[in-house]
Motif scaffolding. Sequence first.
Motif, PDB file in Angstrom:
ATOM      1  N   LEU A  40       0.830  -1.207   0.000  1.00  0.00           N
ATOM      2  CA  LEU A  40       0.000   0.000   0.000  1.00  0.00           C
ATOM      3  C   LEU A  40       0.863   1.255   0.000  1.00  0.00           C
ATOM      4  O   LEU A  40       0.584   2.224  -0.718  1.00  0.00           O
ATOM      5  N   SER A  41       1.920   1.234   0.803  1.00  0.00           N
ATOM      6  CA  SER A  41       2.796   2.408   0.879  1.00  0.00           C
ATOM      7  C   SER A  41       3.517   2.661  -0.439  1.00  0.00           C
ATOM      8  O   SER A  41       3.924   3.786  -0.733  1.00  0.00           O
ATOM      9  N   GLN A  42       3.650   1.589  -1.241  1.00  0.00           N
ATOM     10  CA  GLN A  42       4.307   1.719  -2.546  1.00  0.00           C
ATOM     11  C   GLN A  42       3.314   2.035  -3.658  1.00  0.00           C
ATOM     12  O   GLN A  42       3.703   2.145  -4.828  1.00  0.00           O
ATOM     13  N   GLY A  43       2.025   2.153  -3.291  1.00  0.00           N
ATOM     14  CA  GLY A  43       1.011   2.489  -4.281  1.00  0.00           C
ATOM     15  C   GLY A  43       0.489   1.309  -5.068  1.00  0.00           C
ATOM     16  O   GLY A  43      -0.168   1.489  -6.099  1.00  0.00           O
ATOM     17  N   HIS A  44       0.742   0.072  -4.593  1.00  0.00           N
ATOM     18  CA  HIS A  44       0.299  -1.131  -5.306  1.00  0.00           C
ATOM     19  C   HIS A  44      -0.979  -1.685  -4.660  1.00  0.00           C
ATOM     20  O   HIS A  44      -0.968  -2.749  -4.043  1.00  0.00           O
ATOM     21  N   LEU A  45      -2.076  -0.972  -4.807  1.00  0.00           N
ATOM     22  CA  LEU A  45      -3.328  -1.380  -4.167  1.00  0.00           C
ATOM     23  C   LEU A  45      -3.812  -2.731  -4.681  1.00  0.00           C
ATOM     24  O   LEU A  45      -4.148  -3.625  -3.901  1.00  0.00           O
TER      25      LEU A  45
END
Length: 435
Positions: A40-45
């Motif tokens: 999530l923190s890497q933007g990979h929802l």
Amino acid sequence: MPPFSSSTPNLTSRFRSSNKPKKRNSTKAYCLVQPILDLLSQGHLSHALSSLELLVRKGIRLPSRTLAQLLRHCGNSRSLREGKWVHLHLKVTGLKHPSTFLANHLINMYFKCGDDVEARKISKQRDRRKSISTEKKTLCDLKGSCGQDFPGSDYRPSDRKNWMAGLNPEKVHINKIVWPGTHDSATNKIGFPCITRPFAQCQSLSIYQQLVRGARVLDIRIQEDRRVCHGILLTYSVDVVISDVKKFLSETQSEIIILEIRTEFGHEDPPDFDKYLEERLGEFLIHQDDHVFGKTIAELLPKRVICIWKPRKSPQPKAGGPLWGSGHLKDNWIDTDLPSTKFDSNLKHLSEQAAVSSRKFFYRVENTVTPQADNPVLCVKPVTNRIHGYARLFITQCFSKGCADRLQILSTDFIDEDFVDACVGLTYARVEGKA
């Protein structure tokens, strides 16, 4: 759920390679949650959500705070499809009715993603659950602070099947009896087991078994072919009810029964039903007479059934005849699944009645609540259990509010011995001049 793929950085490999300590739950939770938070923190929802299917297969539900973060990311990125995946994860892992905390995050997610209908639906369900929880606590707190003692509360009949005989029929006046009744009495075999029955069954005992347990008021609904029904669901013929009543009467000598039979809403009256009742019960029928209320049981014997016939369109029973009309049994039905609301409403309507000593009709209070169509819980038993255990508290509050002299018929779903004992106990106190 998103499909697993070897080229997709999903969490399957992370779960398999994690060394899960057996003793520290916090470390185990970290192994489940931290990889998702990292993605999530890497933007990979979508990649973070790809693990949900595996978790479902293993019977694992993510912690509430992790689910809340997933929902927050779905809402912020306007990812409705992914948000529905998280919602589905809740449902299939046994959380169809999420906590207020998660419900709030679901509502926010759906609103942000433009699905106002689903957001309002969840909001309504959340508010209803909060209301039910609050009202259940209200009754529980009232019971704790006020107790359940009232005149006769410690009385237990030695034989519930013959409890009227045990009180001495020569001393028991009809208007001094607190009649234990059953709501929707003939629903023990309604509909189909495990399919439609849980949505309509209000009693698990047969009519005969209810009478043996101590019930003395029966609530029977019928349709045009004389079959008992509850709404659109059907069960056995009313012949079964009459046979059970007659069997009980043949085994006892001094028990009086109030038998209410009415045509169910939305159905037609069965043809010549008044004649049918007179033929089947004629020898037991107590004729309609206002003087009955002031008489003792002994004065009415050997007649033992007050039969109240409530047709929808057919003529009402004639005055002085063997059947009693709808005006002789009244109530104020409140259609709600909120226990404290029903409890308070019952007290209010009862307080507006005249004392039983001056009434020429029976008045019923129903200690029940009813499933509502817009509520997730539609089965009768878990809903009515919200108020079922508070019959003694209700009697106590009748004394507290100064309306105990107006209580006459108290009905319930799934009748039990304690309910009967409470009604018989107050009857005993009245007969002995203690109430």
